[in-house]
Design a protein around this motif. Structure first.
Motif, short mmCIF file in Angstrom:
data_model
loop_
_atom_site.label_atom_id
_atom_site.label_comp_id
_atom_site.label_asym_id
_atom_site.label_seq_id
_atom_site.Cartn_x
_atom_site.Cartn_y
_atom_site.Cartn_z
N ILE A 1 -3.73 -4.53 -4.44
CA ILE A 1 -2.70 -4.54 -5.48
C ILE A 1 -2.97 -3.46 -6.52
N THR A 2 -4.25 -3.29 -6.86
CA THR A 2 -4.60 -2.24 -7.82
C THR A 2 -4.26 -0.86 -7.28
N GLN A 3 -4.55 -0.62 -6.01
CA GLN A 3 -4.20 0.65 -5.40
C GLN A 3 -2.70 0.88 -5.44
N PHE B 1 -8.64 -4.81 3.13
CA PHE B 1 -8.90 -3.66 2.27
C PHE B 1 -9.93 -4.06 1.23
N SER B 2 -11.07 -3.41 1.24
CA SER B 2 -12.18 -3.78 0.37
C SER B 2 -12.22 -2.98 -0.92
N GLY B 3 -11.25 -2.09 -1.12
CA GLY B 3 -11.25 -1.25 -2.31
C GLY B 3 -11.83 0.11 -2.02
N SER B 4 -11.45 1.10 -2.83
CA SER B 4 -11.92 2.46 -2.62
C SER B 4 -11.95 3.21 -3.94
N THR B 5 -12.89 4.13 -4.06
CA THR B 5 -12.94 4.98 -5.25
C THR B 5 -11.99 6.17 -5.10
N GLY B 6 -11.46 6.37 -3.90
CA GLY B 6 -10.50 7.44 -3.65
C GLY B 6 -9.09 6.88 -3.60
N TYR B 7 -8.13 7.78 -3.64
CA TYR B 7 -6.73 7.36 -3.66
C TYR B 7 -5.93 8.15 -2.62
N VAL B 8 -4.88 7.53 -2.15
CA VAL B 8 -3.95 8.18 -1.24
C VAL B 8 -2.54 8.01 -1.81
N ARG B 9 -1.58 8.63 -1.17
CA ARG B 9 -0.20 8.47 -1.63
C ARG B 9 0.72 8.43 -0.42
N GLY B 10 1.89 7.83 -0.61
CA GLY B 10 2.86 7.77 0.46
C GLY B 10 3.35 6.36 0.73
N ALA B 11 4.61 6.24 1.12
CA ALA B 11 5.22 4.94 1.36
C ALA B 11 4.52 4.17 2.47
N ASP B 12 4.05 4.88 3.50
CA ASP B 12 3.37 4.20 4.61
C ASP B 12 2.12 3.48 4.12
N TRP B 13 1.36 4.14 3.27
CA TRP B 13 0.15 3.51 2.73
C TRP B 13 0.51 2.31 1.86
N GLU B 14 1.56 2.45 1.05
CA GLU B 14 1.96 1.34 0.19
C GLU B 14 2.37 0.13 1.02
N GLU B 15 3.04 0.37 2.13
CA GLU B 15 3.45 -0.74 3.00
C GLU B 15 2.23 -1.42 3.61
#
Length: 202
Positions: free
Chosen positions: A40-42, A14-28
């Motif tokens: 970690i920042t995301q 993961f190289s970082g992103s200016t956008g954001y997502v949400r959800g447990a699947d993404w956090e995992e």
């Protein structure tokens, strides 16, 4: 903007992103990249959004330990101010702005927070150190800070030069109030009037 998330889905780093997502699947998925400050920042942003403030604070601190970054510093700033620790929050905002000196939206957020905390001198410091293009909102914040530190002449000069602040709503009278303060006795320019009644428009 979507490429980092597609890479993450494909099992890549993961190289970082200016956008954001949400959800447990993404956090995992992000948690599977424990050595990535960006991941970690995301996760910190996601934790903050769902109200897990202690987790958000811990993740921001971990991210900064790996690689200082504006988003994590901003997260700690917001958490500290919400907890009533304005001094720590403003210091984090200063660090965030130093990390991304050209980020105008971050500068506006930090300067607005500093004004709310009564730290007008910090507002001027942030603007002076910033490489951001001075928008109308930034100029207004600078003029407000100058008025608060007692430099009415420079604040008046900014207003007289003519500034346009995007997003001002009807009834938001910051510009008219500042003009009255630093240009006493002078008619308020019509473009600085945002009163909700006809009398205020005159």
């Amino acid at each position: 903007e979507q490429r980092p998330w597609l890479d993450l889905l494909d099992g890549e780093g993961f190289s970082g992103s200016t956008g954001y997502v949400r959800g447990a699947d993404w956090e995992e998925l992000l948690a599977a990249r424990p050595g990535s400050a960006q991941a970690i920042t995301q996760r910190a942003v996601m934790a903050h959004a769902r109200g897990a403030l202690a987790e958000a604070r811990a993740l921001c601190s971990r991210s900064i330990a790996l690689e200082p970054n504006a988003i994590a510093h901003r997260g700690l700033a917001m958490l500290s101010i919400a907890e009533g620790d304005g001094a720590s929050g403003l210091e984090r905002y200063r660090l965030a702005c130093d990390s991304e000196p050209g980020n105008a939206s971050l500068l506006v957020e930090a300067a607005t927070a500093a004004l709310a905390e009564g730290a007008a001198a910090l507002v001027l410091e942030l603007i002076e150190r910033s490489g951001a293009v001075p928008s109308g909102r930034i100029l207004l914040l600078e003029a407000q800070a100058l008025a608060l530190v007692g430099d009415a002449a420079r604040a008046a000069a900014i207003l007289r030069s003519g500034i346009e602040v995007a997003g001002l709503r009807e009834g938001e009278n910051a510009m008219a109030e500042l003009w009255t303060r630093v240009c006493p006795g002078e008619p308020i320019p019509s473009e600085y009037q945002f009163s909700m009644n006809e009398e205020g428009r005159q």
